[in-house]
Design a protein around this motif. Sequence first.
Motif, PDB file in Angstrom:
ATOM      1  N   ASP A  90      76.069 -56.683  29.877  1.00 16.53           N
ATOM      2  CA  ASP A  90      75.074 -57.641  30.014  1.00 16.53           C
ATOM      3  C   ASP A  90      74.843 -58.577  31.094  1.00 16.53           C
ATOM      4  O   ASP A  90      75.665 -59.347  31.232  1.00 16.53           O
TER       5      ASP A  90
ATOM      6  N   ARG B 230      80.565 -61.045  29.337  1.00 16.01           N
ATOM      7  CA  ARG B 230      81.603 -61.931  29.590  1.00 16.01           C
ATOM      8  C   ARG B 230      82.984 -61.125  29.130  1.00 16.01           C
ATOM      9  O   ARG B 230      82.827 -60.228  28.302  1.00 16.01           O
TER      10      ARG B 230
ATOM     11  N   GLU C 197      82.415 -58.585  25.961  1.00 22.85           N
ATOM     12  CA  GLU C 197      81.289 -59.050  25.247  1.00 22.85           C
ATOM     13  C   GLU C 197      79.960 -58.723  25.757  1.00 22.85           C
ATOM     14  O   GLU C 197      79.499 -58.682  26.875  1.00 22.85           O
ATOM     15  N   ASN C 198      79.200 -57.951  24.833  1.00 18.63           N
ATOM     16  CA  ASN C 198      77.779 -57.385  25.154  1.00 18.63           C
ATOM     17  C   ASN C 198      77.895 -56.606  26.246  1.00 18.63           C
ATOM     18  O   ASN C 198      77.239 -56.743  27.244  1.00 18.63           O
TER      19      ASN C 198
ATOM     20  N   ILE D 143      73.180 -61.191  31.819  1.00 18.17           N
ATOM     21  CA  ILE D 143      73.163 -62.327  31.186  1.00 18.17           C
ATOM     22  C   ILE D 143      74.259 -63.006  30.367  1.00 18.17           C
ATOM     23  O   ILE D 143      74.932 -64.051  30.435  1.00 18.17           O
ATOM     24  N   HIS D 144      74.555 -62.214  29.329  1.00 15.62           N
ATOM     25  CA  HIS D 144      75.404 -62.647  28.312  1.00 15.62           C
ATOM     26  C   HIS D 144      76.862 -61.772  28.174  1.00 15.62           C
ATOM     27  O   HIS D 144      77.625 -61.955  27.384  1.00 15.62           O
TER      28      HIS D 144
END
Length: 371
Positions: free
Chosen positions: A309, A314, A331-332, A311-312
């Motif tokens: 993602d 990581r 993540e995401n 933005i989110h």
Amino acid sequence: YEHIGFPIVEVSADGQFTVNKVEGSGGLISELSVAEQLLYEIGDPRAYVLPDVICDFSQVKLQQQGKHAVRLHGAKGLPPTDQYKVSATYPDGFRCTASCLLAGIDAVAKAERVSQALINKTSELFSQRGWAPYTDVDIELLGSEATYGAHARRADCREVVVKLAVRHPSKQALVLFAREIAQAATGMAPGLTGIVGGRPTVYPLIRLFSFLVDKSRCSVAIEYQGQRYAVELPASAPLLTPAVPIEPAKPEGRADASVPLVKLAVARSGDKGNHSNIGVIARHPDYLPWIAEALTPEVIVDWMDHVLDPIHGRVERWYLPGSHSLNFLLENALGGGGIASLRIDPQGKAFAQQLLEIPIAVPQHIADQLT
């Protein structure tokens, strides 16, 4: 594979166990194949949260004990947390996926144009009716290495499968989308054929929402033969993990050659909700310092940027000394994950295969051993 056997686990009272299989059945029980399973779909290997125990996998050692038997020891148990994990689902609009073959000259370019035309046309029809735009659109051209993002090495493909997935708050809007697919075969680029399953079906989109709740707010009981028995919970504690994780030793020597990761390690990936993990196990302990030096979280972010993602997204990394391995949590990275994702790989099953192609700098003598 035709007669592959399920593993048999023989557990002793002290928690050590041996993995083997029925003699004569297919498959392979080796240190690497078992280590892949050890790292499969986990986050922090120092704190794998289970309902009745916190398990620390980081120091687990694997030893081959026969052709198809591997012994594992070194796992540690910690008290369970003072919270329960609750997994809930909720409806979030509707989804529809259309798949068809497009073959011939300039197949990729034609597939891209047809896919975008279908989205543009139906978006205009939505606007004319006063409907909201698509919530999400996912176009993947399977056969053009679409899942590899910027690392795709596609040539001039002459056949691709168009996978066009969309999401919308209204079922009525996606019924209109499904109706528009068929006319593309006769009115748009030649070579479009093989609509999978006929007109695509509209389904509710279900999302997973997981959260923690204090155990003190819950009463636990067992009902058996009409009687209700209260259950006393074992002692629990807040989850504490080391503030500073252990890191592998730094490599010694000069890296003057390069090999793909697959020469140095095996890897396996899977999903954790909307997150994915990639477990990387060195084929030999001597390779791990070079792997760890190359595969920093920043490098993984760059290599797997097409799935994270913007933005989110990581990446976090952990070291497992016992199995000479690294675990990465992306993540995401799954577009919502599971049935909520519109992607062809909603569970990250192919992520490890992509990472195995990344070049790793090593000394020439190691490169020579692997040729």
